[in-house]
Write a protein that holds these residues in place. Structure first.
Motif, PDB file in Angstrom:
ATOM      1  N   LEU A   1       3.774  -5.514   3.548  1.00 42.53           N
ATOM      2  CA  LEU A   1       3.953  -4.520   2.485  1.00 42.53           C
ATOM      3  C   LEU A   1       2.588  -3.955   2.122  1.00 42.53           C
ATOM      4  CD1 LEU A   1       6.545  -6.234   0.100  1.00 42.53           C
ATOM      5  CD2 LEU A   1       6.890  -4.146   1.411  1.00 42.53           C
ATOM      6  N   PHE A   2       2.379  -2.671   2.412  1.00 43.76           N
ATOM      7  CA  PHE A   2       1.106  -2.010   2.137  1.00 43.76           C
ATOM      8  C   PHE A   2       1.251  -1.102   0.912  1.00 43.76           C
ATOM      9  CE2 PHE A   2       1.078  -2.775   6.766  1.00 43.76           C
ATOM     10  CZ  PHE A   2      -0.103  -3.509   6.875  1.00 43.76           C
ATOM     11  N   ASP A   3       0.341  -1.245  -0.018  1.00 42.21           N
ATOM     12  CA  ASP A   3       0.348  -0.442  -1.239  1.00 42.21           C
ATOM     13  C   ASP A   3      -0.005   1.006  -0.897  1.00 42.21           C
ATOM     14  OD1 ASP A   3       0.073   0.635  -3.779  1.00 42.21           O
ATOM     15  OD2 ASP A   3      -0.912  -1.142  -4.585  1.00 42.21           O
ATOM     16  N   ARG A   4       0.887   1.954  -1.249  1.00 42.82           N
ATOM     17  CA  ARG A   4       0.647   3.356  -0.949  1.00 42.82           C
ATOM     18  C   ARG A   4       0.646   4.199  -2.225  1.00 42.82           C
ATOM     19  NH1 ARG A   4      -2.154   3.276   1.649  1.00 42.82           N
ATOM     20  NH2 ARG A   4      -1.994   5.371   2.522  1.00 42.82           N
ATOM     21  N   SER A   5       0.263   3.610  -3.326  1.00 38.52           N
ATOM     22  CA  SER A   5       0.209   4.335  -4.588  1.00 38.52           C
ATOM     23  C   SER A   5      -1.136   5.036  -4.737  1.00 38.52           C
ATOM     24  CB  SER A   5       0.446   3.382  -5.759  1.00 38.52           C
ATOM     25  OG  SER A   5      -0.553   2.389  -5.786  1.00 38.52           O
ATOM     26  N   ALA A   6      -1.210   5.921  -5.747  1.00 35.76           N
ATOM     27  CA  ALA A   6      -2.421   6.722  -5.948  1.00 35.76           C
ATOM     28  C   ALA A   6      -3.616   5.875  -6.352  1.00 35.76           C
ATOM     29  CB  ALA A   6      -2.160   7.797  -7.009  1.00 35.76           C
ATOM     30  N   SER A   7      -3.392   4.645  -6.807  1.00 35.86           N
ATOM     31  CA  SER A   7      -4.524   3.791  -7.175  1.00 35.86           C
ATOM     32  C   SER A   7      -5.364   3.409  -5.964  1.00 35.86           C
ATOM     33  CB  SER A   7      -4.031   2.521  -7.875  1.00 35.86           C
ATOM     34  OG  SER A   7      -3.236   1.738  -7.000  1.00 35.86           O
TER      35      SER A   7
ATOM     36  N   ASN B   1      -7.689   0.855   5.261  1.00 36.41           N
ATOM     37  CA  ASN B   1      -7.734   1.398   6.623  1.00 36.41           C
ATOM     38  C   ASN B   1      -8.566   0.521   7.547  1.00 36.41           C
ATOM     39  OD1 ASN B   1      -6.103   3.673   6.265  1.00 36.41           O
ATOM     40  ND2 ASN B   1      -7.786   4.828   5.349  1.00 36.41           N
ATOM     41  N   GLU B   2      -9.677  -0.016   7.028  1.00 34.07           N
ATOM     42  CA  GLU B   2     -10.498  -0.921   7.834  1.00 34.07           C
ATOM     43  C   GLU B   2      -9.724  -2.192   8.159  1.00 34.07           C
ATOM     44  OE1 GLU B   2     -14.674  -3.453   7.545  1.00 34.07           O
ATOM     45  OE2 GLU B   2     -14.264  -1.849   6.101  1.00 34.07           O
ATOM     46  N   LEU B   3      -8.992  -2.711   7.178  1.00 37.52           N
ATOM     47  CA  LEU B   3      -8.185  -3.916   7.417  1.00 37.52           C
ATOM     48  C   LEU B   3      -7.152  -3.660   8.508  1.00 37.52           C
ATOM     49  CD1 LEU B   3      -6.666  -6.314   4.822  1.00 37.52           C
ATOM     50  CD2 LEU B   3      -5.135  -5.210   6.430  1.00 37.52           C
ATOM     51  N   VAL B   4      -6.485  -2.495   8.447  1.00 39.89           N
ATOM     52  CA  VAL B   4      -5.452  -2.188   9.431  1.00 39.89           C
ATOM     53  C   VAL B   4      -6.056  -2.056  10.829  1.00 39.89           C
ATOM     54  CG1 VAL B   4      -3.804  -0.412  10.152  1.00 39.89           C
ATOM     55  CG2 VAL B   4      -3.885  -1.152   7.769  1.00 39.89           C
ATOM     56  N   ARG B   5      -7.249  -1.453  10.924  1.00 43.80           N
ATOM     57  CA  ARG B   5      -7.894  -1.325  12.240  1.00 43.80           C
ATOM     58  C   ARG B   5      -8.244  -2.697  12.804  1.00 43.80           C
ATOM     59  NH1 ARG B   5     -10.589   2.957   9.679  1.00 43.80           N
ATOM     60  NH2 ARG B   5     -12.405   1.602   9.322  1.00 43.80           N
ATOM     61  N   GLU B   6      -8.828  -3.551  11.975  1.00 42.81           N
ATOM     62  CA  GLU B   6      -9.219  -4.871  12.454  1.00 42.81           C
ATOM     63  C   GLU B   6      -8.015  -5.753  12.756  1.00 42.81           C
ATOM     64  OE1 GLU B   6     -11.845  -6.573   9.644  1.00 42.81           O
ATOM     65  OE2 GLU B   6     -13.514  -5.214  10.080  1.00 42.81           O
TER      66      GLU B   6
ATOM     67  N   SER C   1      10.068   0.608  -1.848  1.00 43.83           N
ATOM     68  CA  SER C   1       9.567   0.282  -0.515  1.00 43.83           C
ATOM     69  C   SER C   1      10.215   1.190   0.521  1.00 43.83           C
ATOM     70  CB  SER C   1       9.864  -1.184  -0.179  1.00 43.83           C
ATOM     71  OG  SER C   1      11.257  -1.437  -0.198  1.00 43.83           O
ATOM     72  N   TYR C   2       9.507   1.422   1.626  1.00 44.58           N
ATOM     73  CA  TYR C   2      10.010   2.274   2.699  1.00 44.58           C
ATOM     74  C   TYR C   2       9.304   1.889   3.994  1.00 44.58           C
ATOM     75  CZ  TYR C   2       5.692   4.667   1.374  1.00 44.58           C
ATOM     76  OH  TYR C   2       4.393   4.952   1.062  1.00 44.58           O
ATOM     77  N   ASP C   3       9.924   2.251   5.133  1.00 47.48           N
ATOM     78  CA  ASP C   3       9.380   1.901   6.443  1.00 47.48           C
ATOM     79  C   ASP C   3       8.168   2.768   6.769  1.00 47.48           C
ATOM     80  OD1 ASP C   3      11.358   0.085   6.662  1.00 47.48           O
ATOM     81  OD2 ASP C   3      12.521   1.146   8.184  1.00 47.48           O
ATOM     82  N   LEU C   4       7.226   2.163   7.483  1.00 47.01           N
ATOM     83  CA  LEU C   4       6.068   2.888   7.999  1.00 47.01           C
ATOM     84  C   LEU C   4       6.227   3.073   9.504  1.00 47.01           C
ATOM     85  CD1 LEU C   4       3.096   1.127   6.151  1.00 47.01           C
ATOM     86  CD2 LEU C   4       4.098   3.344   5.633  1.00 47.01           C
ATOM     87  N   ARG C   5       5.676   4.174   9.992  1.00 43.66           N
ATOM     88  CA  ARG C   5       5.721   4.417  11.428  1.00 43.66           C
ATOM     89  C   ARG C   5       4.581   3.679  12.114  1.00 43.66           C
ATOM     90  NH1 ARG C   5       4.357   8.864  13.037  1.00 43.66           N
ATOM     91  NH2 ARG C   5       3.521   9.786  11.125  1.00 43.66           N
TER      92      ARG C   5
ATOM     93  N   SER D   1       0.707   3.686  11.001  1.00 41.31           N
ATOM     94  CA  SER D   1       0.493   4.986  10.374  1.00 41.31           C
ATOM     95  C   SER D   1       0.815   4.853   8.887  1.00 41.31           C
ATOM     96  CB  SER D   1       1.397   6.040  11.030  1.00 41.31           C
ATOM     97  OG  SER D   1       1.224   7.289  10.411  1.00 41.31           O
ATOM     98  N   LEU D   2      -0.225   4.809   8.055  1.00 43.27           N
ATOM     99  CA  LEU D   2      -0.033   4.558   6.627  1.00 43.27           C
ATOM    100  C   LEU D   2       0.395   5.796   5.865  1.00 43.27           C
ATOM    101  CD1 LEU D   2      -3.151   2.289   5.940  1.00 43.27           C
ATOM    102  CD2 LEU D   2      -0.767   1.569   6.118  1.00 43.27           C
ATOM    103  N   GLY D   3       0.004   6.982   6.279  1.00 41.10           N
ATOM    104  CA  GLY D   3       0.294   8.184   5.521  1.00 41.10           C
ATOM    105  C   GLY D   3      -0.607   8.286   4.299  1.00 41.10           C
TER     106      GLY D   3
END
Length: 788
Positions: free
Chosen positions: A97-103, A124-129, A152-156, A163-165
């Motif tokens: 579960l990745f936080d995608r809020s404006a914060s 983004n660095e965490l996702v790359r590593e 919550s919603y699915d990510l591609r 792909s976080l969006g």
């Protein structure tokens, strides 16, 4: 050998060489049953040949053959078969579960060389590593990648990369996201849920969700983003300003500044009001952190037209985000003269100086009348009245009406109602100038009684013989109240930071003491009234009481002044102090009528700052007789989403609202009202779209905010994440230790037994050949030994 046996048995699907293949019967029989069957078959075979006459040996052989034949029949009836048990392995699941809020845009995450970066950059660095981690997990487990803000919603996942969006969610609800996730993975084996977030959430994880996680033994691993130590965030939380004002007016802009997320630390820095067109700083205020009251910036504009200003907060010290450090201000400035009608009952000193002040002020066109019971009127001013206004249209010629110390009988009942409607519906201003004879006591019970900002009579405390408030028995001095700062009035001093001259509170000077003033009790003030100035008695221990008060009434505003001795200030600095006292009050009252005077229709929107799921009331009043003669069945308005820069959002669809006639209808005004439900946060423009009102520029702006706006408290909440991990048996995994996740996940894969694969033996040629062989053997032997 097994292959030969398979060929002999003519096996199609199973093999005797497979270690998982077993021999069994379709209809099982216990051991004692087999013993009974064997004994029964042997007994039946031997008994059948025991009474025949012949050699003993052949009869025993034949009895055994028959018994074997009977046993073979029983075996075939029980369904002999080969069976192989099938097994299915269901991989366990790992949910991210990745936080995608404006914060996520807040820059408080540690960066290189002591700098800060955004939480989004950290994520983004965490996702790359973690890409190799995702690949390893996908090889052995099912991986579900989800984002969340309010839900919550699915990510591609593109080629293995997540792909976080864009992080645009205006609220975070971690509790709801976990609840939705649990429904999503219901019935599946789950080895763990990984939450990557700053921890700030407008809801809490429900105890039922925690119990469900515990019962299913699903640990929650958390990876906190942002700073563990809260960084103060100085923010402009609210701003108020008049939507219209006059050139040369002292325009107040009231600003609420807070330090979000850190209690007990008022913000420090500088608050500036900047002209967008020129970049000039119009007003500036230093925030010392010693006061949490609203700050009022005042500017005196010089040019007419629509102007755009900007409130800028420049914090002192660290600031979590600058997205809430500015606020746009748009004001329409008019250079037209204010039209004032002043009515009084006798030529008292305040009358003489106040009417002359109105005559000298170039931005005011006035008419001043003394009304007597004999209907002999004394009139002065630039405006000439042949007769007192008798229609709503005639009263509409004036922005401000001043009522001095005169009896209401000077006006008809209908004229008083017209004045009330002029204030309530057209936004006219009403200035009461109290006196010892009639105002306000004689006005009790008239249509204008509701336009007095305090109660009279038994509910209003002590009264004089006229039913109004009694006068102070001793002289008083006037002191400015905090509300005057918000309205930009009663600023009589030239000294910066000292709006009220100290000499006005020094009764020893003589001229600063007001010899007559009404004692307006605080308990008598109406709930919506605000005190602009107080009266402080001289030489007594009595408490100060209101002396100047203001109140909104419908679309207009009222100011009541409970003394007629402001003229005494002339002895201190000439005309300067009385002018600074009266002119801003007149301008304050006239602001509400700007944009209404002479307008064929007006629009009102309440509230102008709303919350989501709140209804915004929209009303349009038709003031022009031509429009009312058209008798429209409804009036249509359009609600358009806007950007903060005032542009329509591309692709956003406007909402049409049909305003219906309401009960607020008079011979001069027709009202239409309706409501709009604000469902999404943002800026909106509400404008008339009805062809009847085309080209009139009827429009209003509304700002809609979430009650739990994501950036209301932008600091990270790592403690909430740690508590969630501890409650579910999970762990806290730092963003730099995400590669250790696979070894921490328990193995929750399931081995499920399926329907066994079988192959029957009773229908094989070898079995039937054995049956025929036994039967033929018995028949041949019987013939050879010549048994019957």
């Amino acid at each position: 050998m097994n292959e030969l046996l398979d060929q002999i048995l003519n096996l199609k699907r199973l093999s005797t060489g497979d270690g998982d293949v077993v021999f069994e019967f379709a209809r099982e029989m216990p051991t004692w049953g087999w013993l009974a069957v064997i004994a029964g078959c042997a007994a039946a075979g031997l008994w059948g040949y025991s009474r025949l006459v012949g050699a003993r040996g052949p009869r025993i052989v034949l009895g055994i053959a028959r018994g074997l034949l009977l046993l073979l029949i029983v075996v075939l009836l029980l369904g002999p078969q080969l069976s192989k048990q099938t097994e299915r392995v269901e991989k366990d699941w790992v949910v991210f579960l990745f936080d995608r809020s404006a914060s996520m845009t807040v820059e408080d995450a540690p960066g290189g060389t002591g700098s800060r970066r955004s939480r989004e950059a950290q994520l983004n660095e965490l996702v790359r590593e973690a890409r190799p981690v995702f690949d390893d997990l996908r090889a052995e487990r099912n991986v579900l990648l989800m984002g969340f803000d309010g839900a919550s919603y699915d990510l591609r996942s593109d080629g293995g990369a997540v792909s976080l969006g864009e992080a645009t969610g205006r609220r975070t609800r971690l509790g709801q996201a976990l609840e939705q996730t649990m429904r999503r993975i219901a019935g599946k084996p789950v080895s763990g849920i990984v939450v990557v977030s700053d921890g700030r959430s407008s809801d809490q994880v429900a105890s039922s969700t925690i119990r469900q996680l515990e019962s299913r033994q699903i640990p929650v691993f958390v990876s906190p983003l942002g700073s563990a130590e809260p960084i103060p965030d100085a923010a402009i939380t609210r701003a108020e300003w008049p939507r219209a004002a006059f050139v040369g007016d002292l325009v107040p802009v009231t600003v609420d500044v807070e330090s979000l997320g850190v209690e007990g630390q008022p913000p420090r820095g500088t608050l500036r009001l900047v002209d967008d067109a020129t970049g000039e700083t119009l007003a500036e205020e230093r925030l010392t952190g010693d006061d949490s009251e609203p700050v009022t910036l005042t500017a005196r504009p010089r040019n007419a037209g629509d102007v755009s200003w900007r409130i800028v907060l420049e914090p002192e010290g660290p600031d979590l985000t600058d997205s809430n450090n500015t606020r746009q201000v748009r004001i329409t400035l008019a250079d037209s003269p204010i039209r004032v009608a002043y009515f009084d009952g006798y030529p008292r000193w305040e009358w003489r100086y106040f009417k002359n002040l109105l005559l000298r002020e170039s931005s005011i066109r006035s008419v001043s009348l003394l009304l007597s019971a004999e209907r002999r009127y004394i009139q002065e001013g630039e405006i000439t009245l042949d007769v007192l206004p008798r229609t709503a249209a005639a009263w509409a010629e004036f922005d401000v009406i001043v009522m001095g110390d005169l009896r209401p009988s000077m006006f008809s009942e209908e004229q008083l109602r017209q004045i009330r409607d002029h204030v309530a519906q057209r936004g006219g201003g009403l200035l009461w100038l109290g006196g010892p004879a009639s105002t306000p006591g004689a006005w009790r019970g008239t249509p204008l009684a509701d336009l007095i900002p305090f109660r009279m009579g038994p509910d209003g405390g002590s009264t004089d013989r006229g039913g109004g408030p009694s006068a102070w028995l001793s002289p008083v001095v006037m002191e400015r109240a905090p509300a005057a700062e918000r309205y930009g009035v009663l600023q009589l001093s030239d000294t910066p930071g000292e709006p009220w001259p100290s000499e006005l509170t020094d009764a020893n000077l003589g001229w600063s003491a007001l010899r007559w003033a009404q004692q307006l009790l605080p308990s008598a003030m109406k709930p919506t009234a605000e005190v602009l100035a107080t009266a402080v008695p001289v030489g007594t221990t009595q408490n100060p009481a209101p002396l100047v008060a203001t109140m909104r009434y419908g679309a207009g505003r009222i100011v009541y002044v409970g003394t007629d001795e402001i003229w005494r200030y002339r002895y201190g600095r000439g005309e300067t102090l009385p002018e600074r006292f009266w002119i801003p009050l007149v301008r304050l009252l006239a602001r509400e009528s700007l944009g209404r005077g002479g307008a064929p229709a007006v629009m009102n929107v309440t509230p102008e700052i709303a919350e989501t799921e709140q209804r915004v009331q929209v009303s349009v009043r038709l003031l022009d007789q031509r429009l009312m003669d058209a008798r429209p069945a409804d009036v249509k308005v359009r609600v358009t989403p806007m950007t903060r820069e005032g542009e329509a959002i591309e692709g956003a669809l406007p909402t049409e609202i049909a305003l219906q006639p309401d009960s607020d209808v008079t011979d001069a005004v027709a009202s239409f009202a309706g409501s709009w439900l604000a469902t999404e946060p943002g800026q909106y423009l509400i404008e008339a779209s009805d062809p009847l009102l085309a080209g009139m520029g009827l429009a209003a702006r509304v700002e809609v905010a979430l009650p739990d706006d994501e950036l209301r408290v932008p600091q990270a909440d790592h403690e909430a994440l740690r508590s969630l991990a501890a409650a579910t048996g999970g762990e806290v995994i730092g963003v730099d230790a995400i590669t250790t996740l696979p070894e921490k996940l328990p193995n929750r894969e399931l081995r499920l037994l399926g329907t066994p694969e079988t192959e029957t033996l009773w229908d094989k040629p070898l079995v039937w050949a054995l049956f025929i062989l036994l039967a033929s053997f018995e028949w041949v032997v019987r013939r050879l030994v010549k048994l019957p």
